[in-house]
Enzyme design. Structure first.
Site, PDB file in Angstrom:
ATOM      1  N   HIS A 115      -9.980  -3.921   9.722  1.00 46.70           N
ATOM      2  CA  HIS A 115      -9.693  -4.046   8.536  1.00 46.70           C
ATOM      3  C   HIS A 115     -10.194  -4.923   7.679  1.00 46.70           C
ATOM      4  O   HIS A 115     -10.632  -4.907   5.733  1.00 46.70           O
ATOM      5  CB  HIS A 115      -8.294  -3.960   7.481  1.00 46.70           C
ATOM      6  CG  HIS A 115      -7.781  -2.433   8.099  1.00 46.70           C
ATOM      7  ND1 HIS A 115      -9.267  -1.085   7.218  1.00 46.70           N
ATOM      8  CD2 HIS A 115      -6.690  -1.157   8.442  1.00 46.70           C
ATOM      9  CE1 HIS A 115      -8.354   0.001   7.216  1.00 46.70           C
ATOM     10  NE2 HIS A 115      -6.965   0.277   8.531  1.00 46.70           N
TER      11      HIS A 115
ATOM     12  N   GLU B 134       0.943  -0.966   0.047  1.00 47.04           N
ATOM     13  CA  GLU B 134       0.246   0.074   0.046  1.00 47.04           C
ATOM     14  C   GLU B 134       0.878   1.412  -0.115  1.00 47.04           C
ATOM     15  O   GLU B 134       1.469   1.139   0.449  1.00 47.04           O
ATOM     16  CB  GLU B 134      -1.291  -0.147   0.801  1.00 47.04           C
ATOM     17  CG  GLU B 134      -2.549   1.194   1.293  1.00 47.04           C
ATOM     18  CD  GLU B 134      -2.708   1.484   2.384  1.00 47.04           C
ATOM     19  OE1 GLU B 134      -2.751   0.605   3.446  1.00 47.04           O
ATOM     20  OE2 GLU B 134      -3.757   1.748   2.073  1.00 47.04           O
TER      21      GLU B 134
ATOM     22  N   HIS C 196      -7.287  -2.598  14.646  1.00 49.10           N
ATOM     23  CA  HIS C 196      -7.515  -1.409  13.807  1.00 49.10           C
ATOM     24  C   HIS C 196      -6.791  -2.418  12.230  1.00 49.10           C
ATOM     25  O   HIS C 196      -8.200  -2.586  11.697  1.00 49.10           O
ATOM     26  CB  HIS C 196      -6.492  -0.190  13.936  1.00 49.10           C
ATOM     27  CG  HIS C 196      -6.539  -0.214  13.125  1.00 49.10           C
ATOM     28  ND1 HIS C 196      -6.847   1.573  12.335  1.00 49.10           N
ATOM     29  CD2 HIS C 196      -6.183   0.006  11.113  1.00 49.10           C
ATOM     30  CE1 HIS C 196      -7.511   1.962  11.230  1.00 49.10           C
ATOM     31  NE2 HIS C 196      -6.763   1.481  10.401  1.00 49.10           N
ATOM     32  N   GLU C 197      -6.261  -3.421  12.635  1.00 44.32           N
ATOM     33  CA  GLU C 197      -5.347  -4.032  11.655  1.00 44.32           C
ATOM     34  C   GLU C 197      -6.443  -5.232  10.745  1.00 44.32           C
ATOM     35  O   GLU C 197      -7.104  -5.957  10.372  1.00 44.32           O
ATOM     36  CB  GLU C 197      -3.953  -4.212  11.341  1.00 44.32           C
ATOM     37  CG  GLU C 197      -3.246  -3.639  11.667  1.00 44.32           C
ATOM     38  CD  GLU C 197      -3.185  -2.504  11.130  1.00 44.32           C
ATOM     39  OE1 GLU C 197      -3.757  -2.343   9.289  1.00 44.32           O
ATOM     40  OE2 GLU C 197      -3.148  -1.071  11.030  1.00 44.32           O
TER      41      GLU C 197
ATOM     42  N   GLY D 125       2.590   2.475  11.012  1.00 38.64           N
ATOM     43  CA  GLY D 125       2.447   1.911  11.987  1.00 38.64           C
ATOM     44  C   GLY D 125       2.713   0.454  12.093  1.00 38.64           C
ATOM     45  O   GLY D 125       3.127  -0.415  12.618  1.00 38.64           O
ATOM     46  N   ALA D 126       1.507  -0.041  10.710  1.00 43.58           N
ATOM     47  CA  ALA D 126       1.090  -1.370  10.620  1.00 43.58           C
ATOM     48  C   ALA D 126       0.454  -1.575   9.397  1.00 43.58           C
ATOM     49  O   ALA D 126      -0.270  -0.616   8.421  1.00 43.58           O
ATOM     50  CB  ALA D 126       0.389  -1.579  11.315  1.00 43.58           C
ATOM     51  N   MET D 127       0.038  -3.019   8.520  1.00 50.57           N
ATOM     52  CA  MET D 127      -0.534  -3.377   7.120  1.00 50.57           C
ATOM     53  C   MET D 127      -0.756  -4.666   7.617  1.00 50.57           C
ATOM     54  O   MET D 127      -0.456  -4.978   7.573  1.00 50.57           O
ATOM     55  CB  MET D 127       0.457  -3.118   6.509  1.00 50.57           C
ATOM     56  CG  MET D 127       0.071  -2.986   4.819  1.00 50.57           C
ATOM     57  SD  MET D 127      -0.359  -1.801   4.979  1.00 50.57           S
ATOM     58  CE  MET D 127      -1.900  -2.336   3.809  1.00 50.57           C
ATOM     59  N   GLU D 128      -1.973  -3.981   7.035  1.00 49.57           N
ATOM     60  CA  GLU D 128      -3.477  -5.174   6.615  1.00 49.57           C
ATOM     61  C   GLU D 128      -3.827  -6.313   5.902  1.00 49.57           C
ATOM     62  O   GLU D 128      -4.154  -6.816   5.950  1.00 49.57           O
ATOM     63  CB  GLU D 128      -4.870  -4.059   7.082  1.00 49.57           C
ATOM     64  CG  GLU D 128      -5.267  -3.379   5.680  1.00 49.57           C
ATOM     65  CD  GLU D 128      -4.699  -2.080   5.335  1.00 49.57           C
ATOM     66  OE1 GLU D 128      -4.003  -1.754   6.034  1.00 49.57           O
ATOM     67  OE2 GLU D 128      -5.299  -1.624   4.399  1.00 49.57           O
ATOM     68  N   ASN D 129      -2.339  -6.638   5.275  1.00 53.10           N
ATOM     69  CA  ASN D 129      -2.600  -7.454   4.062  1.00 53.10           C
ATOM     70  C   ASN D 129      -3.519  -8.421   4.462  1.00 53.10           C
ATOM     71  O   ASN D 129      -3.468  -9.326   5.486  1.00 53.10           O
ATOM     72  CB  ASN D 129      -0.954  -7.731   3.582  1.00 53.10           C
ATOM     73  CG  ASN D 129       0.259  -6.777   4.099  1.00 53.10           C
ATOM     74  OD1 ASN D 129       0.443  -6.104   3.003  1.00 53.10           O
ATOM     75  ND2 ASN D 129       0.859  -6.853   4.737  1.00 53.10           N
TER      76      ASN D 129
HETATM   77  N1  PHE Z   1      -3.676   1.004   6.174  1.00 56.32           N
HETATM   78  C1  PHE Z   1      -2.277   1.390   6.846  1.00 56.32           C
HETATM   79  C2  PHE Z   1      -3.589   1.216   7.956  1.00 56.32           C
HETATM   80  O1  PHE Z   1      -3.493   0.682   8.995  1.00 56.32           O
HETATM   81  C3  PHE Z   1      -1.536   2.112   7.064  1.00 56.32           C
HETATM   82  C4  PHE Z   1      -0.070   1.881   5.974  1.00 56.32           C
HETATM   83  C5  PHE Z   1      -0.266   2.690   5.260  1.00 56.32           C
HETATM   84  C6  PHE Z   1       0.282   0.720   6.348  1.00 56.32           C
HETATM   85  C7  PHE Z   1      -0.261   2.840   3.555  1.00 56.32           C
HETATM   86  C8  PHE Z   1       1.476   1.047   5.249  1.00 56.32           C
HETATM   87  C9  PHE Z   1       1.773   2.136   4.148  1.00 56.32           C
HETATM   88  O2  PHE Z   1      -4.173   2.540   8.222  1.00 56.32           O
HETATM   89 ZN    ZN Z   2      -5.886   1.586   7.957  1.00 56.08          ZN
END
Ligand code: PHE
Ligand code: ZN
Length: 881
Positions: free
Chosen positions: A306, A125, A302-303, A266-270
């Site tokens: 998502h 992302e 949060h993640e 912070g983190a990523m919701e893959n």
């Molecule tokens: N989508 C992530 C979130 O939970 C944030 C994010 C955006 C992480 C872009 C990495 C790169 O909010």
């Molecule tokens: Zn998010």
């Protein structure tokens, strides 16, 4: 590096994709500098006409290309590092196999496939997938992915990707092995992830509401397994909460979290494979503060949330980012409110909103919750999209009520599951279930700027009525000089002499549902009937709308609300308003060479709160925190002098600490814990209050208070109390400070996340020596410009959390930030651009600082090879109003 190009992207130009991708088969052969990627895409035309096939890329080298198994002749395609074009593809579904080679070790931008220490990981992302292979890298192209990863077994014993693992094995005699992962849910490319490396794993299980067993795994660097318990516990609570609060169940057989030390956000919701900044996973009582525990809980949730709001239903295009982010922040705020204290959560969220979003909304980077134009999407992961985006969802719930809101969410999930949706489609669900016209409400998505509401109330004893005149304005923001009135849900109460709410009825007979008035016009008067005594209005209860409220409420009335409002948010707000009024007067007095007022009334109001045994400690702790320097700067709004603000605030803190010394010391003693540390909300609240008492006492600089802080520092058996004592000491130039800072580093030198705390504290010291100290710390062995956590801990902390020293009158703070931005920009543009945004409020400063900040911005703007990220920020920051 991507240099600036001419690419403003506009919402109005949205067109559905010409080509869809049904399945993606990725074969990735990991290598530190030459990872080979083979992507097989099943493409099909979207609609009738056969359009050229244009795939996005970034810094890619094409090493092979076949169409339905046959090599594509060179004259039939054009491949650049940024694009793969097949001008005349067959007008039917076909299979395209693309081979690229990428260098993860050289990827310092931390977007695409990169290395964090020994770990291979991805961040896609918003537009990182195109740095792995050529692809229609846009969220409305959703495909089913199968990923085969191959690697040296010794180098990467653990191989992970989205979905469920369907095969794994050794490659005989080669020392290499592989794993195949299949994700049955169609997803956009930005949710793709893979990980490889030497990772330890903590496992648990979760039984979903329909009785399915899900394996939960948290992967961390070996040796850190004992710091995952809180993250795992938070995950299980989040999974249960989403079932109860929203009826949402997890959908794969396994849910994985990987913690890495190098991460831009912070983190990523893959899908099924969340990747986290390790700062938001790792915690133990000895290494993490209560604040860390709380943030971990919120971000894990949060993640996870998502999975439904973002993954199952994703965004049609990046303009709809708030569709997933605002909604998911709303959901994690509600989760935290249910896990902890609703009132405390709300106050903390509003403080955050005002500190970040209101400031953004008042400056040159202001943009609507749903922007209509961007040059670099990475710059729109903002407080406006996230936090104001969450407020907009909250207002929807306030306007239609909790039952309809839940129905609307249910409808959204049923109607759009598996789709890439828009904000309109989301809001339509709530209009459909409630029967309300939400047309005007849509302005919350399209108009930037914080609405200002002026409220004037008056009591008519003879008519037994109370008149409330409301007028709203929305300030001009970049590209939006004129605004239309907003639909503002204003929760309110009219508080009677005995502290109880009087019944709310409009004199014209209109009903007021759930205590919420909706202001829809530029100016509107509401007359309440049957009011037998002059009431005190309590407006915008619970911060029902993200507005700036100016009300003709006297200091006496505010003190009354502080003691009696049944809305805990407004009790807190009343005290904040009292303190803000006093501090603004004192700032003006100091600038005029006068003396500040002492604020005995405020001390009395605060004393009553402190003495009120019925209030939760965490709530009282928030009451004791005065408005911050940035809050005051925002209220002043022009010709800001950060030194005067600091001085006024320091003087008031000292005077309150002095006047309330008795009760503060009492509380401090009474709240001392005897049992073992527990991170639960009640215990954390007690520590928060105790530490707030200590901090206010130390603000007086009395010897006994400083000694108490030094003692607490030494005696603490947990990181919360140790850090709190250190933070208090660090504000004062006393010998105990140097000793404690020295001791802290010696204790924790080998733990980067704790060293970060040490860096941050030093960056925040409000003394002229701080800038040199920060510069010196950039050469400290524990510091690195390559690690975003280190950079943020030291440099962003200086720029964002030390108003006084960042805004030094000689401009050296601005120059330092400009230098650092220029240094970071070639290596990690996202990190540089974020830091650069610290200068966004330059226009509100007094003339001297304003000119110096502008000069620093201009110097950055003058760098010819500036990244698109930084150049976008600097150009918007400098643009003429
Ligand atoms: N989508 C992530 C979130 O939970 C944030 C994010 C955006 C992480 C872009 C990495 C790169 O909010
Ligand atoms: Zn998010």
């Amino acid at each position: 590096m991507r240099t600036e190009d001419a690419r403003p992207v506009r919402l109005e130009d949205y067109r559905p994709p010409d080509w869809l991708v049904e399945t993606v088969e990725l074969e990735v052969s990991l290598h530190p500098t030459a990872t080979r990627v083979r992507a097989t895409l099943m493409l099909k035309p979207n609609g009738a006409a056969a359009a050229p096939l244009i795939l996005d890329g970034e810094e890619l080298t094409l090493t092979g290309l076949t169409l339905d198994g046959a090599a594509l002749p060179p004259e039939q395609y054009v491949a650049t590092t940024e694009r793969l074009t097949i001008a005349q593809p067959p007008p039917r579904p076909f299979r395209l196999t693309i081979e690229t080679t990428v260098d993860p070790s050289a990827n310092t931008e931390l977007s695409g496939l990169y290395r964090s220490g020994a770990i291979y990981c991805t961040q896609c992302e918003a537009e990182g997938f195109r740095r792995i292979t050529y692809f229609p890298d846009r969220p409305d192209v959703m495909a089913v992915y199968t990923t085969r990863i191959e690697a040296e077994k010794a180098e990467a014993p653990v191989l992970l990707a989205n979905g469920n693992r369907i095969a794994a094995g050794e490659i005989a005699g080669s020392g290499r092995h592989f794993a195949v992962w299949h994700d049955p849910f169609p997803k956009p490319s930005y949710l793709f992830a893979l990980v490889g490396g030497p990772l330890a794993c903590v496992e648990d299980r979760f039984r979903t509401m329909s009785g399915r067993e899900v394996e939960l795994r948290i992967y961390v660097e070996p040796g850190k397994e004992d710091r995952c318990a809180h993250a795992m516990d938070s995950l299980k609570r989040a999974m249960r909460w989403d079932e109860t609060a929203f009826g949402r169940e997890y959908d794969l057989d396994v849910f994985m979290i990987v913690a890495v030390s190098d991460f831009n956000m912070g983190a990523m919701e893959n899908k099924g494979l969340n990747i986290f900044n390790d700062k938001y996973v790792l915690a133990s009582p000895a290494t993490a503060t209560d604040g860390d525990f709380e943030r971990i809980e919120a971000i894990i949730a949060h993640e996870y949330f998502h999975n439904w709001t973002g993954n199952r239903i994703t965004c049609r295009d990046w303009f709809q980012l708030c569709l997933k982010e605002g909604l998911t922040v709303f959901r994690d705020q509600e989760f935290s409110a249910d896990m902890r204290s609703r009132a405390v959560e709300r106050i903390s969220d509003v403080r955050g909103l005002r500190a970040h979003q209101f400031v953004e909304d008042a400056g040159p980077l202001a943009h609507p919750v749903r922007p209509t134009l961007y040059r670099e999407i990475n710059n729109f992961y903002t407080a406006t999209v996230y936090e104001k985006g969450a407020e907009v969802v909250r207002m929807l719930a306030t306007l239609i009520g909790p039952e309809s809101f839940r129905k609307g969410m249910d409808l959204y999930f049923v109607r759009h599951d598996g789709e890439a949706a828009t904000v309109e489609q989301f809001v339509q669900c709530f209009a459909d279930v409630s029967g309300k016209d939400l047309g005007q409400f849509m302005r919350w998505y399209s108009q930037a700027g914080t609405p200002e509401v002026v409220a004037t109330g008056g009591y008519d004893a003879r008519g037994r009525t109370y008149r409330l005149e409301l007028a709203q304005t929305v300030p001009a923001t970049p590209g939006q000089p004129l605004k239309e009135p907003m639909a503002i849900p204003l929760a309110l109460g009219l508080v009677g002499r005995d502290g109880r709410d009087l019944p709310l009825k409009l004199a014209d007979g209109r009903a007021i549902e759930r205590g919420v008035l909706t202001l829809t016009k530029a100016a509107e008067t509401f007359v309440f009937g049957d009011i037998g005594e002059p009431p005190v209005p309590s407006l915008n209860r619970g911060f029902s709308a993200p507005i700036k409220l100016v009300a003709n409420v006297s200091a006496d009335e505010l003190r009354f609300l502080t003691a009696h409002d049944r809305d805990p948010f407004n009790r807190w707000q009343a005290l904040q308003t009292l303190a803000t009024r006093l501090l603004l007067d004192n700032v003006a007095a100091l600038r005029a060479g006068g003396a500040p007022r002492e604020g005995g009334d405020l001390a009395a109001a605060l004393g009553a709160i402190v003495a009120d045994g019925a209030l939760e400690p965490a709530y009282v702790a928030l009451m004791l925190a005065l408005p911050g320097e940035a809050d005051l700067a925002r209220e002043i709004g022009r010709d800001v002098d950060p030194d005067a603000i600091f001085a006024a605030r320091a003087a008031l803190r000292a005077s309150l600490g002095d006047k309330l010394a008795g009760p503060l010391f009492d509380h401090y003693r009474r709240l001392s814990e005897s049992g073992p540390y527990s991170p639960d909300a009640i215990s954390a609240g007690r520590r928060a209050l105790r530490n707030a008492c200590l901090d206010l006492l130390a603000a007086t600089r009395r010897g006994d208070a400083i000694a108490l802080a030094a003692r607490q520092y030494q005696a603490a058996d947990n990181m919360t109390d140790r850090m709190a004592a250190l933070a208090t000491l660090s504000l004062h130039d006393v010998p105990e400070r140097a000793a404690a800072l020295h001791d802290f580093y010696a204790r924790h030198a080998d733990d980067p996340l704790i060293v970060d705390k040490w860096l941050t504290l030093q960056a925040a010291i409000p003394e002229p020596a701080t800038l040199d100290r920060v510069k010196a710390l950039t050469a400290h062995p524990a510091f690195s410009f390559a690690n975003p956590n280190r950079v943020r801990a030291l440099i962003n902390a200086f720029a964002f959390a030390n108003q006084k020293e960042f805004n030094r009158a000689d401009g050296a703070g601005y120059e330092f930030i400009a230098d650092t931005v220029l240094k970071l920009d070639p290596r990690n543009p996202q990190l540089a651009a974020r830091l650069l945004s610290a200068l966004k409020s330059w226009r509100v400063l007094e003339a001297g600082r304003r000119a110096l900040a502008q000069a620093a911005l201009r110097r950055v703007a003058g760098e010819p090879s500036l990244s698109r990220d930084s150049s976008d920020i600097v150009q918007r920051a400098l643009a003429e109003e």
